[in-house]
Design an enzyme around this catalytic site. Structure first.
Site, PDB file in Angstrom:
ATOM      1  N   TYR A 159       0.833  -1.214   0.000  1.00 34.69           N
ATOM      2  CA  TYR A 159       0.000   0.000   0.000  1.00 34.69           C
ATOM      3  C   TYR A 159       0.868   1.265   0.000  1.00 34.69           C
ATOM      4  O   TYR A 159       0.546   2.256  -0.651  1.00 34.69           O
ATOM      5  CB  TYR A 159      -0.942  -0.006   1.213  1.00 34.69           C
ATOM      6  N   GLU A 340     -13.844  -1.119   6.856  1.00 39.10           N
ATOM      7  CA  GLU A 340     -13.811   0.216   6.237  1.00 39.10           C
ATOM      8  C   GLU A 340     -15.152   0.417   5.527  1.00 39.10           C
ATOM      9  O   GLU A 340     -15.685  -0.520   4.926  1.00 39.10           O
ATOM     10  CB  GLU A 340     -12.643   0.309   5.248  1.00 39.10           C
TER      11      GLU A 340
HETATM   12  C1  3EB Z   1      -7.577   5.946   6.039  1.00 37.26           C
HETATM   13  O1  3EB Z   1      -8.444   6.704   6.474  1.00 37.26           O
HETATM   14  C2  3EB Z   1      -8.035   4.543   5.684  1.00 37.26           C
HETATM   15  O2  3EB Z   1      -5.372   5.492   0.026  1.00 37.26           O
HETATM   16  O3  3EB Z   1      -6.993   6.124  -1.281  1.00 37.26           O
HETATM   17  C3  3EB Z   1      -9.310   5.178   3.023  1.00 37.26           C
HETATM   18  C4  3EB Z   1      -9.725   5.777   1.820  1.00 37.26           C
HETATM   19  C5  3EB Z   1      -8.015   4.746   3.153  1.00 37.26           C
HETATM   20  C6  3EB Z   1      -8.832   5.941   0.767  1.00 37.26           C
HETATM   21  C7  3EB Z   1      -6.569   5.724  -0.186  1.00 37.26           C
HETATM   22  C8  3EB Z   1      -7.121   4.928   2.092  1.00 37.26           C
HETATM   23  C9  3EB Z   1      -7.520   5.511   0.907  1.00 37.26           C
HETATM   24  O4  3EB Z   1      -6.400   6.245   5.915  1.00 37.26           O
HETATM   25  C10 3EB Z   1      -7.537   4.070   4.401  1.00 37.26           C
END
Ligand code: 3EB
Length: 353
Positions: A159, A340
Site C-alpha cells: 500500500y 472500512e
Molecule cells: C484511512 O483513512 C483509511 O489510500 O486512497 C481510506 C480511503 C483509506 C482511501 C486511499 C485509504 C484511501 O487512511 C484508508
C-alpha cells in the site's frame, strides 16, 4: 469539445442490481448508463453499451452477482464512448460526467515492488490523459483495488509503494495542489487479481470535505509512509439537477491513529461516528440538512468474513434496516483495521428514468 451539444442536465444515480436484473433492462435504460462494476469477478453482461469492470472483492451478501451501476437521469442525456486515442482506460461520458475503469496485471517475476509501482504510474498517467482529452478534468471519486495490499515488498507494505507512485503521478500531472484531490477508497483484493481502478470525473470541480475528527490523509505523518495518500475524506458535486455526496473509504481512525485495535464492533461504531461528522460538514458546505445517514448507500469492506455478524449488529445501532448496505470481503490498508465503510448520497430531487 468532445461531447459538444450534449444536454447539461445530468443527475448521477447509483443502483445495486444483480447481473440478471441488468440483463433484463431495455436499450433505453442502457443509454443512460455510465458504467457497471461487478464485485468478485467481471460480470457476464451481453450487449453492454458502457464500461464493465470488477473490483475483485467478493460480496458477503446473498446475491453473488451483485453489481454497482452508475447512471445519469434524463432521456435527453447524450453519451459518448471513449476511443479518441489508444488508451487502456475504458470510459463513457456525458456533458458533465465521465466514468472510467482500468485493469492492469502486475508483471512481477520475483514479488518485488517495481511492478506495482510501474502499474500504478501507468494507470494514473492513462487516467489523467483521458481526463485531459475529454475535458472532464476534475477527478471526483476513485476506487483503487490492489492485490495483497498489506504484503511486504522490498521492506515496505505494498500500500505504501502504491502511495508513493500515486503521489508521483499526481505531481507529474500538475495535480498536487491539495485542494483538488478526489474522494477515494483503496482496498486489497486476493493474490493473483489484477490491479483494478475505476473513477468518476467531471467538467466542474467538486467541493472537497475534510473530517474535523481526522488528520487529512494528505497530511499523515511519515510513519504511515514516505508519501501521503492523495485523497479527500469526502466531496460534494453540484449538478444542475441536484447534488451528490461521495464519502471516501472511512475507518476507525481518530487524528491519524487507528483506535479500537482488535475490536471490530467498536471500530464499526467509530467509523460511523466519522461518517456522521462528514455528513455534518457536507450539510454545512451545501447550506442545508440535505444528507442523513439513512439516505446514503453504503459499501462495507470486511477484512475477516467471520466478523460480518458483529459488524451488522453494530451498524443496526445507527442505520435503519431499510438502508442500502453492500458487504464485501477486502483487506483494509492498515493491518490493524478490520472494517472500512464508504458511502454515496444522491440528489435530493432524484427522478425516475
Ligand atoms: C484511512 O483513512 C483509511 O489510500 O486512497 C481510506 C480511503 C483509506 C482511501 C486511499 C485509504 C484511501 O487512511 C484508508
Amino acid at each position: 469539445m468532445a461531447a459538444a451539444g450534449a444536454a447539461t442536465t445530468a443527475a448521477l444515480q447509483l443502483d445495486y442490481l444483480s447481473s440478471e436484473e441488468i440483463a433484463s433492462q431495455s436499450s433505453s435504460w442502457w443509454r443512460n448508463v455510465l458504467g457497471v462494476v461487478g464485485f468478485e469477478k467481471l460480470p457476464a453482461i451481453d450487449g453492454a453499451q458502457a464500461p464493465i469492470t470488477a473490483s475483485m472483492t467478493p460480496s458477503l451478501g446473498v446475491k453473488d452477482s451483485l453489481c454497482e451501476v452508475w447512471r445519469v437521469a434524463g432521456p435527453e442525456v447524450r453519451m459518448a464512448d471513449g476511443a479518441a486515442r489508444p488508451s487502456r482506460v475504458h470510459y463513457r461520458f456525458c456533458e458533465e460526467l465521465l466514468f472510467g475503469s482500468i485493469t492492469l496485471e502486475e508483471r512481477s517475476v520475483d514479488g518485488n515492488s517495481g511492478a506495482l509501482v510501474r502499474a500504478t504510474e501507468i494507470a494514473y498517467r492513462e487516467i489523467f490523459g483521458v481526463l485531459k482529452e475529454t475535458e472532464h478534468r476534475h477527478l471526483i471519486r476513485i476506487w483503487n483495488y490492489l492485490p495483497e495490499i498489506n504484503r511486504e515488498a522490498d521492506g515496505d507494505e505494498r500500500y505504501r509503494h502504491f502511495n508513493s507512485a500515486r503521489q508521483l503521478a499526481f505531481r507529474d500531472s500538475g495535480r498536487a495542489a491539495l485542494s483538488t484531490v478526489p474522494a477515494a477508497s483503496a482496498l486489497g483484493s486476493p493474490a493473483g487479481s489484477p490491479i483494478s481502478i475505476y473513477f468518476l470525473a467531471g467538467r466542474q470541480p467538486p467541493r472537497m470535505i475534510e473530517n474535523p475528527r481526522q488528520t487529512s490523509a494528505y497530511h499523515y505523518p511519515p510513519k504511515f509512509g514516505r508519501h501521503s495518500p492523495m485523497f479527500s475524506r469526502a466531496c460534494v458535486l453540484s449538478e444542475p439537477k441536484g447534488t451528490n455526496l461521495f464519502v471516501s473509504g472511512t475507518a476507525s481512525i481518530v487524528g491519524h491513529e487507528t483506535i479500537h485495535a482488535g475490536d471490530v464492533a467498536a471500530q464499526t461504531r467509530e467509523t460511523m461516528a466519522n461518517i456522521a461528522a462528514l455528513l455534518d460538514e457536507a450539510n454545512r458546505v451545501v447550506g442545508s440538512a440535505r444528507y442523513s445517514l439513512d439516505g446514503l448507500k453504503f459499501k462495507v469492506y470486511v477484512r475477516q468474513p467471520t466478523d460480518l455478524g458483529a459488524i451488522e449488529r453494530a451498524l443496526a445501532g445507527s442505520l435503519r434496516s431499510s438502508t442500502s448496505v453492500v458487504y464485501l470481503q477486502a483487506d483494509v490498508c492498515r493491518e490493524d483495521l478490520l472494517v472500512e465503510i464508504e458511502a454515496t448520497g444522491e440528489s435530493a430531487g432524484r427522478q425516475a428514468v
